[in-house]
Write an enzyme that holds these catalytic residues in place. Structure first.
Site, PDB file in Angstrom:
ATOM      1  N   CYS A  41      -2.356  -6.744 -11.665  1.00 25.88           N
ATOM      2  CA  CYS A  41      -1.114  -7.315 -11.129  1.00 25.88           C
ATOM      3  C   CYS A  41      -1.459  -8.277 -10.004  1.00 25.88           C
ATOM      4  O   CYS A  41      -2.297  -7.964  -9.155  1.00 25.88           O
ATOM      5  CB  CYS A  41      -0.222  -6.195 -10.587  1.00 25.88           C
ATOM      6  SG  CYS A  41       1.375  -6.786  -9.973  1.00 25.88           S
ATOM      7  N   SER A  78      12.381  -3.190  -6.382  1.00 23.30           N
ATOM      8  CA  SER A  78      11.529  -2.500  -5.410  1.00 23.30           C
ATOM      9  C   SER A  78      11.756  -3.104  -4.032  1.00 23.30           C
ATOM     10  O   SER A  78      11.254  -4.183  -3.734  1.00 23.30           O
ATOM     11  CB  SER A  78      10.059  -2.649  -5.812  1.00 23.30           C
ATOM     12  OG  SER A  78       9.829  -1.986  -7.027  1.00 23.30           O
ATOM     13  N   CYS A 116       0.854   5.057 -10.539  1.00 29.26           N
ATOM     14  CA  CYS A 116       0.615   3.720 -11.102  1.00 29.26           C
ATOM     15  C   CYS A 116      -0.808   3.204 -10.972  1.00 29.26           C
ATOM     16  O   CYS A 116      -1.307   3.048  -9.864  1.00 29.26           O
ATOM     17  CB  CYS A 116       1.511   2.712 -10.403  1.00 29.26           C
ATOM     18  SG  CYS A 116       3.109   3.361 -10.050  1.00 29.26           S
ATOM     19  N   CYS A 150       0.755  -5.639  -3.764  1.00 27.98           N
ATOM     20  CA  CYS A 150       1.454  -4.785  -2.797  1.00 27.98           C
ATOM     21  C   CYS A 150       0.411  -3.850  -2.186  1.00 27.98           C
ATOM     22  O   CYS A 150      -0.432  -3.291  -2.890  1.00 27.98           O
ATOM     23  CB  CYS A 150       2.583  -4.011  -3.469  1.00 27.98           C
ATOM     24  SG  CYS A 150       3.834  -5.118  -4.148  1.00 27.98           S
ATOM     25  N   CYS A 198      -0.272  -0.158  -3.480  1.00 27.18           N
ATOM     26  CA  CYS A 198      -0.273   0.063  -4.932  1.00 27.18           C
ATOM     27  C   CYS A 198      -1.681  -0.044  -5.509  1.00 27.18           C
ATOM     28  O   CYS A 198      -2.393  -1.015  -5.246  1.00 27.18           O
ATOM     29  CB  CYS A 198       0.655  -0.957  -5.587  1.00 27.18           C
ATOM     30  SG  CYS A 198       0.618  -0.906  -7.379  1.00 27.18           S
ATOM     31  N   HIS A 250      11.544  -1.230  -0.725  1.00 28.25           N
ATOM     32  CA  HIS A 250      10.496  -0.657   0.131  1.00 28.25           C
ATOM     33  C   HIS A 250      10.651  -0.900   1.628  1.00 28.25           C
ATOM     34  O   HIS A 250       9.807  -0.449   2.411  1.00 28.25           O
ATOM     35  CB  HIS A 250       9.097  -1.105  -0.303  1.00 28.25           C
ATOM     36  CG  HIS A 250       8.788  -0.853  -1.753  1.00 28.25           C
ATOM     37  ND1 HIS A 250       9.288   0.226  -2.452  1.00 28.25           N
ATOM     38  CD2 HIS A 250       8.024  -1.541  -2.641  1.00 28.25           C
ATOM     39  CE1 HIS A 250       8.834   0.180  -3.690  1.00 28.25           C
ATOM     40  NE2 HIS A 250       8.084  -0.876  -3.835  1.00 28.25           N
ATOM     41  N   GLU A 274      -2.958   0.729 -19.036  1.00 26.24           N
ATOM     42  CA  GLU A 274      -2.558   2.127 -18.887  1.00 26.24           C
ATOM     43  C   GLU A 274      -1.112   2.341 -19.321  1.00 26.24           C
ATOM     44  O   GLU A 274      -0.255   1.497 -19.089  1.00 26.24           O
ATOM     45  CB  GLU A 274      -2.699   2.443 -17.393  1.00 26.24           C
ATOM     46  CG  GLU A 274      -2.458   3.860 -17.031  1.00 26.24           C
ATOM     47  CD  GLU A 274      -2.801   4.095 -15.543  1.00 26.24           C
ATOM     48  OE1 GLU A 274      -3.669   3.400 -14.995  1.00 26.24           O
ATOM     49  OE2 GLU A 274      -2.169   4.972 -14.958  1.00 26.24           O
ATOM     50  N   CYS A 289       6.210   5.093 -19.602  1.00 24.08           N
ATOM     51  CA  CYS A 289       6.044   4.152 -18.492  1.00 24.08           C
ATOM     52  C   CYS A 289       5.105   3.054 -18.999  1.00 24.08           C
ATOM     53  O   CYS A 289       3.930   3.294 -19.252  1.00 24.08           O
ATOM     54  CB  CYS A 289       5.455   4.903 -17.298  1.00 24.08           C
ATOM     55  SG  CYS A 289       5.228   3.855 -15.876  1.00 24.08           S
TER      56      CYS A 289
HETATM   57  N1  SAH Z   1       5.873  -4.483 -10.387  1.00 24.07           N
HETATM   58  C1  SAH Z   1       6.988  -3.599 -10.550  1.00 24.07           C
HETATM   59  C2  SAH Z   1       6.595  -2.241 -11.155  1.00 24.07           C
HETATM   60  C3  SAH Z   1       5.681  -1.460 -10.257  1.00 24.07           C
HETATM   61  S1  SAH Z   1       5.472   0.286 -10.480  1.00 24.07           S
HETATM   62  C4  SAH Z   1       7.670  -3.393  -9.224  1.00 24.07           C
HETATM   63  O1  SAH Z   1       7.090  -3.750  -8.203  1.00 24.07           O
HETATM   64  O2  SAH Z   1       8.788  -2.887  -9.211  1.00 24.07           O
HETATM   65  C5  SAH Z   1       7.010   1.014 -10.095  1.00 24.07           C
HETATM   66  C6  SAH Z   1       7.248   1.411  -8.643  1.00 24.07           C
HETATM   67  O3  SAH Z   1       6.216   2.246  -8.080  1.00 24.07           O
HETATM   68  C7  SAH Z   1       7.377   0.209  -7.735  1.00 24.07           C
HETATM   69  O4  SAH Z   1       8.503   0.384  -6.907  1.00 24.07           O
HETATM   70  C8  SAH Z   1       6.106   0.287  -6.921  1.00 24.07           C
HETATM   71  O5  SAH Z   1       6.202  -0.371  -5.695  1.00 24.07           O
HETATM   72  C9  SAH Z   1       5.918   1.779  -6.785  1.00 24.07           C
HETATM   73  N2  SAH Z   1       4.560   2.189  -6.402  1.00 24.07           N
HETATM   74  C10 SAH Z   1       3.391   1.575  -6.673  1.00 24.07           C
HETATM   75  N3  SAH Z   1       2.357   2.263  -6.147  1.00 24.07           N
HETATM   76  C11 SAH Z   1       2.877   3.349  -5.538  1.00 24.07           C
HETATM   77  C12 SAH Z   1       2.316   4.445  -4.814  1.00 24.07           C
HETATM   78  N4  SAH Z   1       0.997   4.562  -4.618  1.00 24.07           N
HETATM   79  N5  SAH Z   1       3.164   5.383  -4.347  1.00 24.07           N
HETATM   80  C13 SAH Z   1       4.487   5.287  -4.548  1.00 24.07           C
HETATM   81  N6  SAH Z   1       5.090   4.275  -5.212  1.00 24.07           N
HETATM   82  C14 SAH Z   1       4.281   3.312  -5.704  1.00 24.07           C
END
Ligand code: SAH
Length: 358
Positions: free
Chosen positions: A124, A224, A343, A128, A131, A226, A104, A117
């Site tokens: 992946c 990230s 994402c 997480c 995600c 969180h 994507e 993006c």
């Molecule tokens: N693997 C990388 C890129 C991930 S996507 C990383 O972890 O940084 C970019 C950001 O979006 C990351 O901070 C990820 O944790 C966040 N993300 C993923 N799913 C999400 C969701 N459903 N809502 C909000 N943020 C999300």
């Protein structure tokens, strides 16, 4: 058979996309062509969007025909499997790779910018908990040309030069290190996007942040976080067990020392998990001394995860506490939500539809 009817991938052919001008020149010379054809090939790959060697009309017909009969190389572009536009202008793409895997990519236009993006993996492995990509499992790393292809596709379809890149699509960029760094070089030198306009987002992989610092790139590193504590972080990020927050923050400090660049911290706000005013205060303490920017991402609902997006009030309170501690904060307002913009969601939907139809 003409080159146009050749399958996208012939098993032993190496993709030309992703090679520098001098590497392309080497290749044309190895094919018995004059060296200036290297520059032509470079232009057609990175500016003119050639998908097949036969499309390159500045090449002699005899050579193009020879290619059709005996392909010793291919460009390596993916097929556009799906293209969705949303009302806010965001455009989502599913690209079908040579082995049939789907990846994507998203084009996000804002005033004069066009941000892409970009994904670095199919799926992946980090898993997480909130995600969509993490829920879908891991298939494989993307090759360098498959990363670059995403940028060219968005540029071609949206008919606007891409100005910014965020490595925030599917996958964990630092787990596909060589291809990430290789793709950044091509995006910068061959496509012409400034390193300062490129952001790499990582959840943190042991040893990879200091390694990335040693590349001395001008890109922005987004980490990230969180959560402000190891305990909460480990609840939502399984890999935090093996790479505790304290070690991650040490590596971030080392990154800043080596590069002299600021880190941007990402914080997905999950109602009742990490969104209290107390946690905002803890976060401000955790990143003290970093002069960092915090990017708050209010949770985008993912169908099979049990989290909730915080109320607007909770978001504002969280931001206010950080600002009271002199932290610069931005809130990422999700665009293109109606096209499953968050994402991995579009691909997730696609996987479900496939499962139903089998
Ligand atoms: N693997 C990388 C890129 C991930 S996507 C990383 O972890 O940084 C970019 C950001 O979006 C990351 O901070 C990820 O944790 C966040 N993300 C993923 N799913 C999400 C969701 N459903 N809502 C909000 N943020 C999300």
């Amino acid at each position: 058979m003409t080159a146009n009817t050749l399958p996208n991938s012939s098993s032993n052919a190496l993709p030309l996309l992703g090679r520098s001008q001098s590497e392309l020149t080497e290749w044309v010379v190895s094919q018995g062509q004059p060296s200036y054809r290297g520059k032509q090939l470079h232009d057609w790959l990175y500016n003119k969007g050639a998908r097949n060697l036969a499309d390159i009309t500045v090449f002699p017909k005899s050579w193009r025909e020879e290619f059709a009969l005996n392909p010793t190389a291919e460009i390596g572009r993916a097929e556009i499997h799906l293209h969705k536009q949303t009302r806010d202008g965001t455009e989502k793409f599913l690209l079908k790779l040579a082995d049939g895997e789907i990846v994507e990519t998203v084009g996000i236009p804002t005033s004069k910018r066009l941000t892409v993006c970009v994904s670095t993996q199919v799926g992946c492995p980090m898993a997480c908990d909130f995600c969509a990509t993490g829920k879908g499992g891991f298939r494989r790393n993307l090759a360098k040309h498959e990363i670059i292809d995403q940028v060219l596709t968005v540029q071609e379809v949206m008919q606007q030069r891409v100005s910014h890149i965020v490595f925030m699509g599917m996958g964990e960029p630092l787990l596909n290190y060589e291809n990430l760094v290789g793709a950044i070089a091509v995006i910068n030198k061959d496509i012409g996007i400034g390193q300062r306009n490129i952001t790499v987002s990582t959840v943190g992989i042991p040893n990879q942040i200091p390694r990335f610092a040693e590349e001395h790139l001008q890109v922005t590193l987004a980490v990230s976080l969180h959560a402000p504590t190891q305990e909460v972080r480990a609840q939502v990020i399984p890999s935090a067990d093996r790479y505790p927050l304290i070690a991650l923050m040490d590596d971030c400090r080392e990154y800043v020392e080596i590069t002299g660049r600021r880190i941007s911290f990402e914080y997905t706000l999950l109602a009742g998990v990490n969104d209290s005013a107390e946690q905002a205060k803890e976060l401000a303490h955790l990143i003290r001394g970093f002069q960092s920017h915090v990017n708050i991402i209010p949770y985008n609902t993912v169908s099979d995860a049990d989290y909730k997006r915080p109320s607007e009030r909770a978001i504002q309170t969280f931001v206010q506490v950080l600002e009271d501690y002199k932290v610069t904060v931005s809130v990422r307002r999700t665009r293109g939500l109606e096209a499953d913009a968050a994402c991995g969601q579009l691909r997730g939907q696609h996987q479900k539809t496939l499962a139903k139809s089998i």
